[in-house]
Design a protein around this motif. Sequence first.
Motif, PDB file in Angstrom:
ATOM      1  N   ARG A 336       0.583  -1.099   0.010  1.00 58.27           N
ATOM      2  CA  ARG A 336       0.090   0.315  -0.015  1.00 58.27           C
ATOM      3  C   ARG A 336       0.760   1.420  -0.640  1.00 58.27           C
ATOM      4  O   ARG A 336       2.369   1.145   0.388  1.00 58.27           O
ATOM      5  CB  ARG A 336      -0.924   0.047   1.442  1.00 58.27           C
ATOM      6  CG  ARG A 336      -1.398  -0.955   1.523  1.00 58.27           C
ATOM      7  CD  ARG A 336      -2.594  -1.755   0.795  1.00 58.27           C
ATOM      8  NE  ARG A 336      -3.597  -2.429   1.131  1.00 58.27           N
ATOM      9  CZ  ARG A 336      -3.200  -4.283   1.365  1.00 58.27           C
ATOM     10  NH1 ARG A 336      -2.206  -4.188   0.706  1.00 58.27           N
ATOM     11  NH2 ARG A 336      -3.719  -4.736   1.989  1.00 58.27           N
ATOM     12  N   VAL A 337       0.263   1.962  -1.098  1.00 57.91           N
ATOM     13  CA  VAL A 337       1.231   3.510  -0.650  1.00 57.91           C
ATOM     14  C   VAL A 337       0.385   4.361  -0.358  1.00 57.91           C
ATOM     15  O   VAL A 337      -0.983   5.256  -0.504  1.00 57.91           O
ATOM     16  CB  VAL A 337       1.176   3.928  -1.841  1.00 57.91           C
ATOM     17  CG1 VAL A 337       2.136   5.339  -2.221  1.00 57.91           C
ATOM     18  CG2 VAL A 337       1.912   3.007  -3.130  1.00 57.91           C
ATOM     19  N   LEU A 338       0.517   4.981   1.030  1.00 66.44           N
ATOM     20  CA  LEU A 338      -0.511   6.298   1.430  1.00 66.44           C
ATOM     21  C   LEU A 338       0.172   7.282   0.950  1.00 66.44           C
ATOM     22  O   LEU A 338       1.583   7.750   1.187  1.00 66.44           O
ATOM     23  CB  LEU A 338      -0.259   6.286   3.016  1.00 66.44           C
ATOM     24  CG  LEU A 338      -0.207   6.834   3.693  1.00 66.44           C
ATOM     25  CD1 LEU A 338      -2.179   6.864   3.379  1.00 66.44           C
ATOM     26  CD2 LEU A 338      -0.933   6.461   5.100  1.00 66.44           C
ATOM     27  N   VAL A 339      -0.181   8.819  -0.245  1.00 63.91           N
ATOM     28  CA  VAL A 339       0.207  10.026  -0.083  1.00 63.91           C
ATOM     29  C   VAL A 339      -0.597  10.945   0.493  1.00 63.91           C
ATOM     30  O   VAL A 339      -1.969  10.911   0.696  1.00 63.91           O
ATOM     31  CB  VAL A 339      -0.611   9.898  -1.392  1.00 63.91           C
ATOM     32  CG1 VAL A 339      -0.207  11.262  -2.189  1.00 63.91           C
ATOM     33  CG2 VAL A 339       0.003   8.712  -2.658  1.00 63.91           C
ATOM     34  N   PHE A 340       0.073  11.849   1.284  1.00 65.57           N
ATOM     35  CA  PHE A 340      -0.005  12.657   1.969  1.00 65.57           C
ATOM     36  C   PHE A 340      -0.403  14.559   0.783  1.00 65.57           C
ATOM     37  O   PHE A 340       0.310  14.510   0.651  1.00 65.57           O
ATOM     38  CB  PHE A 340       0.709  13.094   3.359  1.00 65.57           C
ATOM     39  CG  PHE A 340       0.215  12.248   4.255  1.00 65.57           C
ATOM     40  CD1 PHE A 340      -0.814  12.742   4.980  1.00 65.57           C
ATOM     41  CD2 PHE A 340       0.724  11.130   4.664  1.00 65.57           C
ATOM     42  CE1 PHE A 340      -0.921  11.057   5.831  1.00 65.57           C
ATOM     43  CE2 PHE A 340       0.693  10.214   5.074  1.00 65.57           C
ATOM     44  CZ  PHE A 340      -0.451  11.039   6.787  1.00 65.57           C
ATOM     45  N   CYS A 341      -1.989  14.966   1.120  1.00 66.22           N
ATOM     46  CA  CYS A 341      -1.587  16.057   0.869  1.00 66.22           C
ATOM     47  C   CYS A 341      -1.581  17.074   1.959  1.00 66.22           C
ATOM     48  O   CYS A 341      -2.153  16.840   3.097  1.00 66.22           O
ATOM     49  CB  CYS A 341      -2.761  16.154  -0.636  1.00 66.22           C
ATOM     50  SG  CYS A 341      -2.480  15.559  -1.311  1.00 66.22           S
ATOM     51  N   LEU A 342      -1.446  18.322   2.000  1.00 65.74           N
ATOM     52  CA  LEU A 342      -2.382  19.171   3.153  1.00 65.74           C
ATOM     53  C   LEU A 342      -3.345  19.713   3.677  1.00 65.74           C
ATOM     54  O   LEU A 342      -4.016  20.095   4.655  1.00 65.74           O
ATOM     55  CB  LEU A 342      -0.869  20.768   3.074  1.00 65.74           C
ATOM     56  CG  LEU A 342      -1.166  21.541   4.098  1.00 65.74           C
ATOM     57  CD1 LEU A 342      -0.495  21.166   5.142  1.00 65.74           C
ATOM     58  CD2 LEU A 342       0.121  22.410   4.306  1.00 65.74           C
ATOM     59  N   ALA A 379     -11.930  -0.022   2.767  1.00 63.99           N
ATOM     60  CA  ALA A 379     -10.599  -0.639   1.645  1.00 63.99           C
ATOM     61  C   ALA A 379      -9.262  -1.061   1.521  1.00 63.99           C
ATOM     62  O   ALA A 379      -8.856  -1.154   0.478  1.00 63.99           O
ATOM     63  CB  ALA A 379     -11.760   0.270   0.304  1.00 63.99           C
ATOM     64  N   PHE A 380      -8.798   0.120   1.916  1.00 69.30           N
ATOM     65  CA  PHE A 380      -7.216   0.663   1.580  1.00 69.30           C
ATOM     66  C   PHE A 380      -6.616  -0.877   2.733  1.00 69.30           C
ATOM     67  O   PHE A 380      -5.457  -1.604   2.432  1.00 69.30           O
ATOM     68  CB  PHE A 380      -6.520   1.685   2.698  1.00 69.30           C
ATOM     69  CG  PHE A 380      -5.154   1.972   2.418  1.00 69.30           C
ATOM     70  CD1 PHE A 380      -4.243   1.937   1.352  1.00 69.30           C
ATOM     71  CD2 PHE A 380      -4.678   2.683   2.937  1.00 69.30           C
ATOM     72  CE1 PHE A 380      -3.485   2.355   0.737  1.00 69.30           C
ATOM     73  CE2 PHE A 380      -3.415   2.538   3.351  1.00 69.30           C
ATOM     74  CZ  PHE A 380      -2.157   2.684   1.796  1.00 69.30           C
ATOM     75  N   PRO A 401      -0.007  -2.491   8.642  1.00 67.84           N
ATOM     76  CA  PRO A 401       1.307  -2.546   8.304  1.00 67.84           C
ATOM     77  C   PRO A 401       1.381  -2.797   7.033  1.00 67.84           C
ATOM     78  O   PRO A 401       2.532  -3.157   6.841  1.00 67.84           O
ATOM     79  CB  PRO A 401       0.955  -4.167   9.138  1.00 67.84           C
ATOM     80  CG  PRO A 401      -0.332  -4.468   9.860  1.00 67.84           C
ATOM     81  CD  PRO A 401      -1.229  -2.878   9.259  1.00 67.84           C
ATOM     82  N   GLU A 402       0.428  -2.739   5.832  1.00 63.73           N
ATOM     83  CA  GLU A 402       1.435  -3.228   4.664  1.00 63.73           C
ATOM     84  C   GLU A 402       1.230  -1.845   3.893  1.00 63.73           C
ATOM     85  O   GLU A 402       1.927  -1.693   2.998  1.00 63.73           O
ATOM     86  CB  GLU A 402      -0.535  -3.417   3.328  1.00 63.73           C
ATOM     87  CG  GLU A 402      -0.895  -4.849   4.227  1.00 63.73           C
ATOM     88  CD  GLU A 402      -1.510  -4.818   5.515  1.00 63.73           C
ATOM     89  OE1 GLU A 402      -2.453  -4.086   5.887  1.00 63.73           O
ATOM     90  OE2 GLU A 402      -1.630  -6.296   6.151  1.00 63.73           O
ATOM     91  N   VAL A 403       1.145  -0.881   5.105  1.00 59.29           N
ATOM     92  CA  VAL A 403       1.936   0.087   4.264  1.00 59.29           C
ATOM     93  C   VAL A 403       2.982   0.723   4.353  1.00 59.29           C
ATOM     94  O   VAL A 403       3.550   1.182   5.171  1.00 59.29           O
ATOM     95  CB  VAL A 403       1.405   1.785   5.257  1.00 59.29           C
ATOM     96  CG1 VAL A 403       2.397   2.830   4.245  1.00 59.29           C
ATOM     97  CG2 VAL A 403      -0.346   1.613   4.764  1.00 59.29           C
ATOM     98  N   LYS A 404       3.931  -0.115   2.635  1.00 61.04           N
ATOM     99  CA  LYS A 404       5.266  -0.155   2.890  1.00 61.04           C
ATOM    100  C   LYS A 404       5.672   1.335   2.508  1.00 61.04           C
ATOM    101  O   LYS A 404       7.162   2.239   2.537  1.00 61.04           O
ATOM    102  CB  LYS A 404       5.607  -0.938   1.834  1.00 61.04           C
ATOM    103  CG  LYS A 404       5.111  -2.793   1.805  1.00 61.04           C
ATOM    104  CD  LYS A 404       5.759  -3.207   2.970  1.00 61.04           C
ATOM    105  CE  LYS A 404       5.996  -4.272   3.570  1.00 61.04           C
ATOM    106  NZ  LYS A 404       3.977  -4.917   3.903  1.00 61.04           N
ATOM    107  N   THR A 405       5.688   2.651   1.545  1.00 61.14           N
ATOM    108  CA  THR A 405       5.683   3.792   1.171  1.00 61.14           C
ATOM    109  C   THR A 405       4.615   4.711   1.960  1.00 61.14           C
ATOM    110  O   THR A 405       3.741   4.716   1.171  1.00 61.14           O
ATOM    111  CB  THR A 405       5.663   3.649  -0.293  1.00 61.14           C
ATOM    112  OG1 THR A 405       6.820   2.441  -0.480  1.00 61.14           O
ATOM    113  CG2 THR A 405       6.631   4.896  -0.900  1.00 61.14           C
ATOM    114  N   VAL A 406       5.027   6.227   2.380  1.00 62.59           N
ATOM    115  CA  VAL A 406       4.160   7.287   2.403  1.00 62.59           C
ATOM    116  C   VAL A 406       5.026   8.070   1.412  1.00 62.59           C
ATOM    117  O   VAL A 406       6.430   8.006   1.545  1.00 62.59           O
ATOM    118  CB  VAL A 406       4.648   8.214   3.347  1.00 62.59           C
ATOM    119  CG1 VAL A 406       3.986   8.608   4.272  1.00 62.59           C
ATOM    120  CG2 VAL A 406       3.803   6.688   4.826  1.00 62.59           C
ATOM    121  N   VAL A 407       4.213   8.854   0.390  1.00 62.88           N
ATOM    122  CA  VAL A 407       4.943   9.700   0.190  1.00 62.88           C
ATOM    123  C   VAL A 407       4.179  10.844   0.531  1.00 62.88           C
ATOM    124  O   VAL A 407       3.034  11.360  -0.134  1.00 62.88           O
ATOM    125  CB  VAL A 407       4.070   9.721  -1.779  1.00 62.88           C
ATOM    126  CG1 VAL A 407       4.739  10.757  -2.728  1.00 62.88           C
ATOM    127  CG2 VAL A 407       4.938   8.089  -2.362  1.00 62.88           C
TER     128      VAL A 407
END
Length: 499
Positions: A336-342, A379-380, A401-407
Amino acid sequence: MSKRSNTSEHKQARKRAKRDENSAKYSDDSDGQKNEKKKSKKAYRQSESLKAVSQADIDSFLESNKIEVSDPIEGEQILRPIISFEHLPDEGDAIYKPLRNFRAPTSVQAATWPFLFSGRDVIGIAETGSGKTLGFGLPCLRKMVSLKNKKTKPSCPKAVIITPTRELAMQIHEHLEKYASPLGIKTTCIFGGVKKDDQWEALKSATVVVATPGRLKDLQGEGSVNLGKVKYLVLDEADRMLDKGFEQDIKEIVGTMPVSKRQTAMFTATWPVAVQNLAKNFTQNPITITVGGKPSADPRANTRIKQVVEVLSPRDKETRLLQILGQLQRKSSEDRVLVFCLYKKEATRIERFIQSKGYQVAGIHGDLSQSDRFKSLAAFKSGAVTVLVATDVAARGLDIPEVKTVVNVTFPLTIEDYVHRIGRTGRAGADGHAITLFTENDKTHSGALINVLKAAGQDVPESLLKFGTTVKKKQHGAYGAFFKDVDTAKSATKITFDD
Ligand SMILES: Nc1ncnc2c1ncn2[C@@H]1O[C@H](COP(=O)(O)OP(=O)(O)OP(=O)(O)O)[C@@H](O)[C@H]1O
């Protein structure tokens, strides 16, 4: 120092301290009954197996985990960390059964449990993903077990855990329920954005309430919950709870709880100086336990997270984001990839953009209904979508736990939020990866970011250094702009939080 330091109890504690002056700091024959606070009927007695551990092993555990314990009561003995589950008091207790899934207590659990078991107020500071939920949760439930013969009056919970976001409240509730329900202890979860009917009903029988501040205050104001019997209070993500946006609500909520019979725990991964003094208003002689070294002006990131900072032009961000997603997807389609915006509008735009490129993506931010927020998260978690675009509403506490990358598409408002955002990966001893797209617009954060990178032994790119190393003084109340209803170019004034 708080009022209680002048009590006769405290004087006795000082006498005891004098008597014990020559004994080891981390005593092997101390037990919680000697402690100043004797609130739990099931007082903490250090187990025989813990007493049997050599002082050298205790010292080595404290040293290798960089555990620091600071007690405002001079001379009090420092309780030994519970290094192994075998060292738990009353080891065979049913309450410990779910712990069998784990090998050993995490360092923050090991260090804080003895003090919480013995009734002391505790401020626990440890890196993201280090098991703080059970750090405060297990002692909470143990205390509830000890109070079990005192019936919970309808709508008068005995324990309250306050946390900043609805998703986090739900997660903590689900986590603790596994431990509580086999013991017959009822827990419930209270948060805004949904109808109150079920919450009114659940409150009638709940012993433990996990809540966001706004809805709890609301229910308290209308008389649906009475906090006058609360014996155990937790402020999770304590620095956020004491920050301006929440501070007043917390004051009002906690103001109705009894002081003398209440034990208070505050846990967080970041502990900025700006809120440290405020914590004194809600605690009595708290023991401060830090894992990973003394809290400093700079927050500490989890060192297992590889942090990469890419300096680029604002207009190249979306193209670069797509490249990153493509590379990650090729590596593993499960991760999983978690993408952060402000900002909320930015999150919506980025989500649509990613979706238009063929990715399965969902979003979490304050413009969505609560049911949509929960649907996105589900869903995530299930893997139905592998990319989640979020504002900082998802920065704290969420454990997937499946979140491997944060952008980080846009840098957050505070360096603490950065540390929490990237802490969604690299949890429970795993490795993680965080990529931050840094532009000239973020240059006020360069100094603080450089310090965080250096402290975690990460590379600092030359292109980041050129923005300067000065760290701006933190303002109390800097958090929360992710709820602002503006676009990224403008600055907004109104800050609202989860309720
Ligand atoms: N003793 C343990 N051994 C191994 N894993 C554990 C242990 N205790 C808790 N965990 C797991 O570690 C993960 C992270 O725990 P938790 O969410 O409590 O971290 P946290 O310190 O509160 O993080 P954050 O600062 O991000 O809120 C969870 O999946 C939890 O089940």
